[in-house]
Design a protein around this motif. Structure first.
Motif, short mmCIF file in Angstrom:
data_model
loop_
_atom_site.label_atom_id
_atom_site.label_comp_id
_atom_site.label_asym_id
_atom_site.label_seq_id
_atom_site.Cartn_x
_atom_site.Cartn_y
_atom_site.Cartn_z
N PRO A 296 0.82 -1.22 0.00
CA PRO A 296 0.00 0.00 0.00
C PRO A 296 0.84 1.26 0.00
O PRO A 296 2.06 1.22 0.02
CB PRO A 296 -0.80 -0.14 1.30
CG PRO A 296 -0.68 -1.57 1.70
CD PRO A 296 0.64 -2.02 1.17
N LYS A 297 0.16 2.39 0.00
CA LYS A 297 0.85 3.68 -0.03
C LYS A 297 1.68 3.87 1.23
O LYS A 297 1.31 3.45 2.31
CB LYS A 297 -0.17 4.81 -0.12
CG LYS A 297 -1.00 4.78 -1.39
CD LYS A 297 -2.05 5.85 -1.35
CE LYS A 297 -2.91 5.85 -2.60
NZ LYS A 297 -3.97 6.84 -2.55
N ASP A 375 -15.89 -6.05 5.05
CA ASP A 375 -15.08 -6.32 6.24
C ASP A 375 -13.63 -5.86 6.14
O ASP A 375 -12.98 -5.67 7.15
CB ASP A 375 -15.10 -7.83 6.54
CG ASP A 375 -14.50 -8.14 7.89
OD1 ASP A 375 -15.18 -7.93 8.90
OD2 ASP A 375 -13.33 -8.58 7.93
N VAL A 376 -13.10 -5.71 4.92
CA VAL A 376 -11.67 -5.44 4.80
C VAL A 376 -11.32 -4.12 5.44
O VAL A 376 -12.06 -3.15 5.37
CB VAL A 376 -11.25 -5.47 3.31
CG1 VAL A 376 -11.82 -4.28 2.56
CG2 VAL A 376 -9.74 -5.48 3.18
N LYS A 377 -10.15 -4.08 6.13
CA LYS A 377 -9.73 -2.88 6.85
C LYS A 377 -9.03 -1.87 5.97
O LYS A 377 -9.11 -0.68 6.17
CB LYS A 377 -8.81 -3.27 8.01
CG LYS A 377 -9.54 -3.81 9.23
CD LYS A 377 -8.57 -4.01 10.38
CE LYS A 377 -9.32 -4.44 11.63
NZ LYS A 377 -8.41 -4.64 12.77
N THR A 378 -8.26 -2.35 4.99
CA THR A 378 -7.45 -1.45 4.18
C THR A 378 -8.32 -0.80 3.11
O THR A 378 -8.64 -1.42 2.10
CB THR A 378 -6.29 -2.23 3.52
OG1 THR A 378 -5.60 -2.94 4.54
CG2 THR A 378 -5.34 -1.29 2.83
N ASP A 379 -8.70 0.44 3.32
CA ASP A 379 -9.58 1.12 2.37
C ASP A 379 -8.92 1.32 1.03
O ASP A 379 -9.58 1.38 0.00
CB ASP A 379 -10.01 2.48 2.94
CG ASP A 379 -10.88 2.33 4.19
OD1 ASP A 379 -11.57 1.29 4.29
OD2 ASP A 379 -10.86 3.22 5.05
N GLY A 380 -7.58 1.46 1.01
CA GLY A 380 -6.89 1.66 -0.26
C GLY A 380 -7.08 0.51 -1.21
O GLY A 380 -7.12 0.69 -2.43
N PHE A 402 -3.72 -11.39 2.46
CA PHE A 402 -2.65 -10.79 1.68
C PHE A 402 -3.07 -9.40 1.21
O PHE A 402 -4.05 -9.25 0.49
CB PHE A 402 -2.32 -11.68 0.47
CG PHE A 402 -1.28 -11.12 -0.45
CD1 PHE A 402 0.04 -11.01 -0.04
CD2 PHE A 402 -1.61 -10.69 -1.73
CE1 PHE A 402 1.01 -10.49 -0.88
CE2 PHE A 402 -0.65 -10.17 -2.58
CZ PHE A 402 0.66 -10.07 -2.15
N LYS A 403 -2.33 -8.38 1.67
CA LYS A 403 -2.62 -6.97 1.38
C LYS A 403 -3.94 -6.49 1.96
O LYS A 403 -4.35 -5.36 1.71
CB LYS A 403 -2.59 -6.70 -0.13
CG LYS A 403 -1.20 -6.76 -0.74
CD LYS A 403 -1.24 -6.31 -2.19
CE LYS A 403 0.15 -6.34 -2.80
NZ LYS A 403 1.02 -5.32 -2.24
N ILE A 404 -4.63 -7.33 2.69
CA ILE A 404 -5.87 -6.94 3.34
C ILE A 404 -5.87 -7.49 4.75
O ILE A 404 -5.17 -8.45 5.06
CB ILE A 404 -7.12 -7.47 2.58
CG1 ILE A 404 -7.06 -8.99 2.48
CG2 ILE A 404 -7.24 -6.85 1.21
CD1 ILE A 404 -8.27 -9.59 1.84
N LYS A 405 -6.66 -6.88 5.61
CA LYS A 405 -6.77 -7.35 6.99
C LYS A 405 -8.24 -7.32 7.38
O LYS A 405 -8.92 -6.32 7.20
CB LYS A 405 -5.94 -6.47 7.93
CG LYS A 405 -5.97 -6.93 9.38
CD LYS A 405 -4.96 -6.15 10.20
CE LYS A 405 -5.07 -6.48 11.68
NZ LYS A 405 -4.94 -7.92 11.93
N PHE A 406 -8.71 -8.44 7.90
CA PHE A 406 -10.11 -8.55 8.28
C PHE A 406 -10.37 -7.92 9.64
O PHE A 406 -9.52 -7.94 10.53
CB PHE A 406 -10.54 -10.02 8.32
CG PHE A 406 -10.37 -10.74 7.02
CD1 PHE A 406 -11.09 -10.34 5.90
CD2 PHE A 406 -9.49 -11.80 6.90
CE1 PHE A 406 -10.93 -11.00 4.70
CE2 PHE A 406 -9.32 -12.46 5.71
CZ PHE A 406 -10.05 -12.06 4.60
N LYS A 407 -11.57 -7.36 9.79
CA LYS A 407 -11.98 -6.82 11.08
C LYS A 407 -12.41 -7.94 12.01
O LYS A 407 -12.02 -7.99 13.16
CB LYS A 407 -13.13 -5.82 10.89
CG LYS A 407 -12.79 -4.60 10.06
CD LYS A 407 -14.03 -3.75 9.86
CE LYS A 407 -13.75 -2.57 8.95
NZ LYS A 407 -14.97 -1.77 8.67
N LYS A 408 -13.25 -8.83 11.51
CA LYS A 408 -13.77 -9.94 12.32
C LYS A 408 -13.10 -11.22 11.82
O LYS A 408 -13.70 -11.99 11.07
CB LYS A 408 -15.29 -10.01 12.18
CG LYS A 408 -16.01 -8.72 12.52
CD LYS A 408 -17.50 -8.85 12.29
CE LYS A 408 -18.22 -7.54 12.56
NZ LYS A 408 -17.86 -6.48 11.61
#
Length: 483
Positions: A296-297, A375-380, A402-408
């Motif tokens: 990500p950025k 659910d994904v945390k990374t808005d980008g 991968f490149k994303i992180k779940f909230k739940k």
């Protein structure tokens, strides 16, 4: 010595036994390097033999498809690297240095087997140096060399999803539709190709299954390389060992990882703030785009003082340490069984009901997109449509962070495996009760049902074993003051 070798390295463990630096080099670097090299050779040899057998059996279409799949991840890796301008020696102009770099990257991806063998040889060389050395600093230096990012690692990662998975689906489809008079050598080549491709796929998924959370604790993209210096050397940059979108810890914030059970069960607590407490503020115009292969950025921050005598919430940032060798082996077997069952279930259902199988895959695909979008945390990531489609296609067969992180995280993982197990058994029972008695080669499909049943049980028990005994505990890697 490298700069990183002077830093204190976290000790790795095996079954809760702390390893010495030499044992660490042997268990976590030399053995994986040797096994990865052997797997790569067997995989390339079996697929090459399969191309030859398809030509020998006068099936040039399947031979061309098999050969294209072998080179497809190398082509995609080449396109991503070439299109990443920050990786070029000079971002502007067409000088000799840029031309040489372009030519080298072209040759590396064209002759990717040689390039891959070179990387494995490099890993093995420094692993042996680490095992031989009795000086901890020299061992750390060797490990830094092994862990140094390389462009070929991008190919290794894409190989699993752009080579191994498609190859399994194509060759299994061919194998299920072959007649009894097919050449035995072709069948053997197909089976070997299926086994080695499945092994490579399970290995890669084991590495990336919780990658985003492990990245918080220091795990890095294996292919990232900083060719460019920071645009503003005097400005503090977010530590790459933590999330690229999080706030870098200051002197008042925890920097060393500590066990997560030393905090409350909640991830947030109240902390008084004074004028001596420094917050981090985004520098205007300091946002720098990077390519998709770099993550990500990256955001540049600078410290400012802001008097505040109230109370503010502080978020505890937790990361997941990397699995030890025992945990990786259990996780690998879990994913190997799970993938085998999933691929067999979908492929067999497609053999009997192609339209129904396509509809099932499409519904599952859009369901994954909906869950990720919510659910994904990374808005980008939500703004990268192509990546979102790619990761949702992967989620038809497996789930990785991968490149994303779940909230739940528990809800997502348990819900996913429950959904997939139910899908697998329903579609297998449909063709079992409606079609198997009318087949001349019903023994083959009965064997598939037995594999699906036993594989599901073994996958479930391996998953429970990993979660309850081998999954490492999260550690606190930092704090962040909430607005």
């Amino acid at each position: 010595m490298s700069a990183n070798s002077d830093k204190k390295r976290l000790r790795r463990t095996l079954l809760n036994y702390e390893l010495t630096p030499r044992q660490d080099a042997l268990v976590n670097y030399l053995l994986p390097s040797v096994s990865s090299l052997i797997l790569f050779i067997l995989l390339f040899a079996s697929d090459s033999a399969l191309v030859f057998r398809h030509y020998k059996d006068e099936n040039p279409i399947w031979a061309h498809v098999t050969l294209f799949i072998m080179f497809f991840p190398s082509l995609c890796s080449y396109m991503m690297i070439i299109s990443s301008w920050e990786l070029w020696p000079h971002m502007y102009g067409c000088g000799l240095e840029n031309f040489a770099w372009f030519l080298i990257k072209t040759l590396e991806h064209l002759f990717y087997p040689v390039w891959a063998m070179w990387r494995y040889a490099e890993r093995m060389f420094w692993s042996i140096e680490g095992v031989r050395s009795s000086d901890p600093k020299e061992v750390d230096y060797a490990i830094d060399k092994i862990s140094a990012p390389r462009s070929i690692e991008l190919y290794f990662s894409t190989q699993a999803f752009l080579h191994c998975l498609p190859q399994i689906l194509v060759q299994l489809n061919i194998l299920m539709r072959q007649d009894f008079d097919i050449n035995r050598q072709t069948v053997d080549a197909e089976i070997l190709s299926l086994v080695f491709n499945l092994t490579k796929l399970a290995t890669t998924i084991t590495f990336y299954q919780r990658f985003k959370t492990q990245k918080l604790a220091g795990k890095q993209y294996p292919w990232f390389k900083s060719y460019k210096k920071p645009p503003s050397p005097g400005t503090d940059q977010v530590d790459s060992c933590l999330e690229t979108t999080q706030i870098r810890p200051t002197s008042s914030i925890i920097e060393e990882p500590v066990p997560s059970d030393s905090r409350r069960s909640s991830d947030f607590y109240l902390e008084p703030t004074t004028s001596s407490l420094k917050e981090l503020k985004i520098v205007p115009g300091a946002l720098r785009e990077t390519s998709i292969i770099d993550g990500p950025k990256r955001i540049l921050y600078q410290e400012i003082s802001e008097p505040d005598f109230g109370f503010k919430r502080v978020a505890i940032i937790k990361g997941l340490p990397e699995d030890d060798l025992a945990g990786k082996l259990v996780s690998f077997w879990w994913w190997f069984c799970f993938l085998l069952v999933r691929i067999l279930a979908i492929s067999t259902f497609f053999y009997f009901y192609p339209t129904g199988a396509i509809c099932l895959v499409i519904i599952h695909f859009f369901l994954m997109i909906a869950v990720l979008w919510y659910d994904v945390k990374t808005d980008g990531i939500k703004r990268v449509a192509l990546f979102f489609v790619f990761i949702s296609l992967i989620y038809i067969f497996c789930i990785i962070e991968f490149k994303i992180k779940f909230k739940k995280i528990k809800f997502i993982y348990y819900g996913y495996f429950t959904l997939v197990f139910i899908e697998n058994f329903i579609i297998c029972l449909i063709w079992w009760f409606n079609n198997v008695d009318n087949l001349e080669n019903d023994f083959w499909f009965r064997y598939i049902l037995y594999i699906v049943t036993m594989g599901s049980i073994m996958s479930l028990f391996s998953m429970l074993l990993y979660i309850n005994f081998y999954k490492p505990e999260k550690v606190v890697v930092g704090q962040r003051i909430l607005p």
